[in-house]
Motif scaffolding. Structure first.
Motif, PDB file in Angstrom:
ATOM      1  N   ARG B  11     -18.764  -5.957  19.920  1.00  0.00           N
ATOM      2  CA  ARG B  11     -18.384  -5.646  18.534  1.00  0.00           C
ATOM      3  C   ARG B  11     -19.308  -6.301  17.524  1.00  0.00           C
ATOM      4  O   ARG B  11     -19.146  -6.122  16.328  1.00  0.00           O
ATOM      5  CB  ARG B  11     -16.951  -6.116  18.277  1.00  0.00           C
ATOM      6  N   SER B  12     -20.194  -7.138  18.015  1.00  0.00           N
ATOM      7  CA  SER B  12     -21.076  -7.830  17.082  1.00  0.00           C
ATOM      8  C   SER B  12     -22.410  -8.017  17.785  1.00  0.00           C
ATOM      9  O   SER B  12     -22.601  -8.967  18.524  1.00  0.00           O
ATOM     10  CB  SER B  12     -20.442  -9.173  16.729  1.00  0.00           C
ATOM     11  N   ILE B  13     -23.299  -7.060  17.596  1.00  0.00           N
ATOM     12  CA  ILE B  13     -24.551  -7.098  18.337  1.00  0.00           C
ATOM     13  C   ILE B  13     -25.689  -7.446  17.400  1.00  0.00           C
ATOM     14  O   ILE B  13     -25.922  -6.752  16.409  1.00  0.00           O
ATOM     15  CB  ILE B  13     -24.837  -5.735  18.992  1.00  0.00           C
ATOM     16  N   PRO B  36     -29.056   2.248   4.993  1.00  0.00           N
ATOM     17  CA  PRO B  36     -27.669   2.508   4.605  1.00  0.00           C
ATOM     18  C   PRO B  36     -27.166   3.877   5.058  1.00  0.00           C
ATOM     19  O   PRO B  36     -25.988   4.054   5.318  1.00  0.00           O
ATOM     20  CB  PRO B  36     -27.712   2.418   3.085  1.00  0.00           C
ATOM     21  N   ASP B  39     -25.953   3.240   8.552  1.00  0.00           N
ATOM     22  CA  ASP B  39     -25.023   2.119   8.460  1.00  0.00           C
ATOM     23  C   ASP B  39     -24.485   1.641   9.796  1.00  0.00           C
ATOM     24  O   ASP B  39     -23.324   1.839  10.130  1.00  0.00           O
ATOM     25  CB  ASP B  39     -23.835   2.498   7.546  1.00  0.00           C
ATOM     26  N   GLU B  41     -23.901  -1.304  10.551  1.00  0.00           N
ATOM     27  CA  GLU B  41     -23.074  -2.504  10.407  1.00  0.00           C
ATOM     28  C   GLU B  41     -21.612  -2.174  10.668  1.00  0.00           C
ATOM     29  O   GLU B  41     -20.824  -3.052  10.998  1.00  0.00           O
ATOM     30  CB  GLU B  41     -23.245  -3.111   9.016  1.00  0.00           C
ATOM     31  N   ARG B  42     -21.235  -0.895  10.557  1.00  0.00           N
ATOM     32  CA  ARG B  42     -19.833  -0.566  10.852  1.00  0.00           C
ATOM     33  C   ARG B  42     -19.507  -0.771  12.321  1.00  0.00           C
ATOM     34  O   ARG B  42     -18.343  -0.917  12.688  1.00  0.00           O
ATOM     35  CB  ARG B  42     -19.481   0.845  10.381  1.00  0.00           C
ATOM     36  N   GLY B  44     -20.814  -3.364  13.752  1.00  0.00           N
ATOM     37  CA  GLY B  44     -21.118  -4.783  13.890  1.00  0.00           C
ATOM     38  C   GLY B  44     -22.546  -5.057  14.301  1.00  0.00           C
ATOM     39  O   GLY B  44     -22.873  -6.157  14.706  1.00  0.00           O
ATOM     40  N   THR B  46     -26.330  -5.825  13.625  1.00  0.00           N
ATOM     41  CA  THR B  46     -27.216  -6.304  12.569  1.00  0.00           C
ATOM     42  C   THR B  46     -28.585  -6.601  13.170  1.00  0.00           C
ATOM     43  O   THR B  46     -28.694  -6.935  14.344  1.00  0.00           O
ATOM     44  CB  THR B  46     -26.695  -7.599  11.934  1.00  0.00           C
TER      45      THR B  46
END
Ligand code: SF4
Lengths: 306, 140
Positions: B11-13, B36, B39, B41-42, B44, B46
């Motif tokens: 969930r956060s890569i 954008p 996106d 980031e939806r 996770g 970054t």
């Protein structure tokens, strides 16, 4: 001890910090016309880092490398206790004064500088030197801005004292000198939090991740956590110093505080999203001329009594 | 604990972009993914600048005489658990450079590759689809 670990220390401020960090990222995403991360994103980030390997560079001093992130987090948690008196108003066991607050607020920056220095990475050292210059440039205007609160409350340096003075009269923010000081302090706060116009120390595009380049796993998580907690605790401190008014009931106080906090956070997020990154010499110049000027004016006005 | 880490990791890569002598087209597509419009980031995801902060390496291009060692070195510096994603036909198997004097061997013989995203270059939707499939596979 309970103060330190749970409320209003480590646990409480990290939960609020995660929430604040989520709001910050979500607002940023909306400003850029994106959908943005889910609510639990900061938590996922931290949990992931806890589970990852921590690599210690061969040149680094092992103990210090692992200790500095912990010192940073505990300094912020201590600072949270110091002004975590939204609900407990003036009955906190140790109601610290402004000097302690100023020292505790520098500790995370010093930890970052030291951590970068000992990690032995040339990029980190460039980051550290930038961070050091930034600290030197924002610290003076920030202290001057805090001085305004002291002058206006007739020489009170205990935080709870300043708060109760405002509760009897009016929040300092609604006077000319108070407003100027608040403005200067918010700009310094953006630099303290390492956010965009003043993030030359972590400039991702030029020096990779700057000060944090060698950190991974648990230690990185600790630095991230202290950043998130700072995002909650520092604005809270400013609100207490300049914008405090008590409305009697506990729930009312908390609601009013949340509203004020949101306004300050919104200002910070807007500053960070509408400005490009400044070079380090530009930031130093900016702080030593404009921001210093604003806070000096505020101090003079406060002496006159405006 | 390992399961929890994997759950959070998917969930956060933090993605590290390792250009291993590509023709630069794949890199441009990767940059497109991070704009954008798409996106990421939806999910996770970054972009991180330092390999120490990375959970996934996006490798583009062919491993040649100079970069083959380097890519191995970079992979070893990534804190584990971490995954490798080969973006573009070059990274998946050499593409039209496979008979070149400078080609060493395919990427997956140097470091373990968890996901292949072929095409020359893959478009942003294909890259996102590949990553999402990898996330599903990792969650099990
Ligand atoms: S796969 Fe195609 S676009 Fe990508 S690096 Fe290779 S030649 Fe360039």
């Amino acid at each position: 001890m309970i103060d330190f670990l749970f409320f209003p220390g480590l646990l409480f401020s990290s939960v609020c910090g995660m929430l604040a960090s989520f709001i910050d990222r979500k607002l940023t995403a909306r400003i850029q016309w994106r959908k943005g991360p889910p609510l639990l994103q900061p938590l996922y980030d931290l949990v992931k880092l806890f589970g990852k390997e921590t690599i210690i560079p061969a040149q680094a001093s092992k103990a210090l490398f692992l200790l500095l992130p912990l010192i940073s987090v505990s300094a912020v948690a201590l600072f949270a206790i110091l002004n975590g008196v939204i609900v407990k108003s003036s009955v906190a066991p140790f109601s610290g004064d402004l000097f302690v607050a100023i020292y505790l607020m520098i500790v995370p920056a010093v930890c970052l500088i030291l951590a970068a220095g000992i990690s032995g990475n040339p990029l980190a050292i460039v980051g550290a030197s930038r961070e050091m210059k930034l600290v030197l440039s924002y610290e003076l205007p920030f202290i001057l801005a805090l001085l305004v609160a002291v002058i206006k409350s007739h020489g009170e340096i205990v935080i709870t004292g300043i708060m109760s003075y405002q509760a009897y009269t009016a929040p300092f923010l609604f006077s000319l000198s108070g407003a100027l000081a608040f403005l200067a302090a918010i700009i310094c706060l953006v630099a303290k939090l390492g956010l965009v116009p003043f993030d030359a120390a972590e400039a991702e595009q030029e020096i990779i991740a700057g000060v944090l380049v060698e950190y991974s796993g648990f230690s990185l998580a600790m630095f991230k956590l202290s950043k998130m907690m700072m995002l909650f605790v520092y604005p809270m401190f400013l609100i207490k110093l300049f914008w405090h008014n008590a409305c009697g009931s506990v729930i009312g106080d908390v609601m009013v505080f949340a509203l004020k906090y949101f306004v300050v956070l919104l200002i910070i997020v807007l500053i960070r999203n509408t400005n490009p990154r400044l070079r380090i010499d530009q930031s130093v110049k900016f702080f030593w001329t404009y921001v210093f000027g604003i806070s000096l004016l505020a101090v003079i006005f406060a002496f006159i009594g405006l | 604990m390992a399961k929890l880490t994997m759950e959070a990791l998917t969930r956060s890569i933090g993605v590290f972009h390792a250009a291993c002598s590509p023709c630069n087209n794949c890199d441009i597509e990767i940059l497109d993914v991070l704009t954008p419009r798409y996106d990421v980031e939806r999910f996770g995801i970054t972009l991180v600048g330092s390999i120490r902060h990375a959970d996934a390496m996006l490798v583009t291009g062919i491993p040649n005489m100079k970069t083959a060692e380097k890519i191995k070195y970079i992979y070893e510096q990534m804190p584990k658990p971490g995954v490798v994603i080969a973006v573009g036909t070059c990274a998946c198997g050499g593409n039209m450079f496979r008979h070149s004097y400078n080609f060493v061997k395919p990427l997956d013989e140097i470091i373990p590759v968890n996901m292949y995203i072929p095409a020359c270059p893959p478009n942003p939707e294909a890259i996102i689809m590949g990553v999402v499939k990898l996330i599903k596979a990792l969650r099990g």
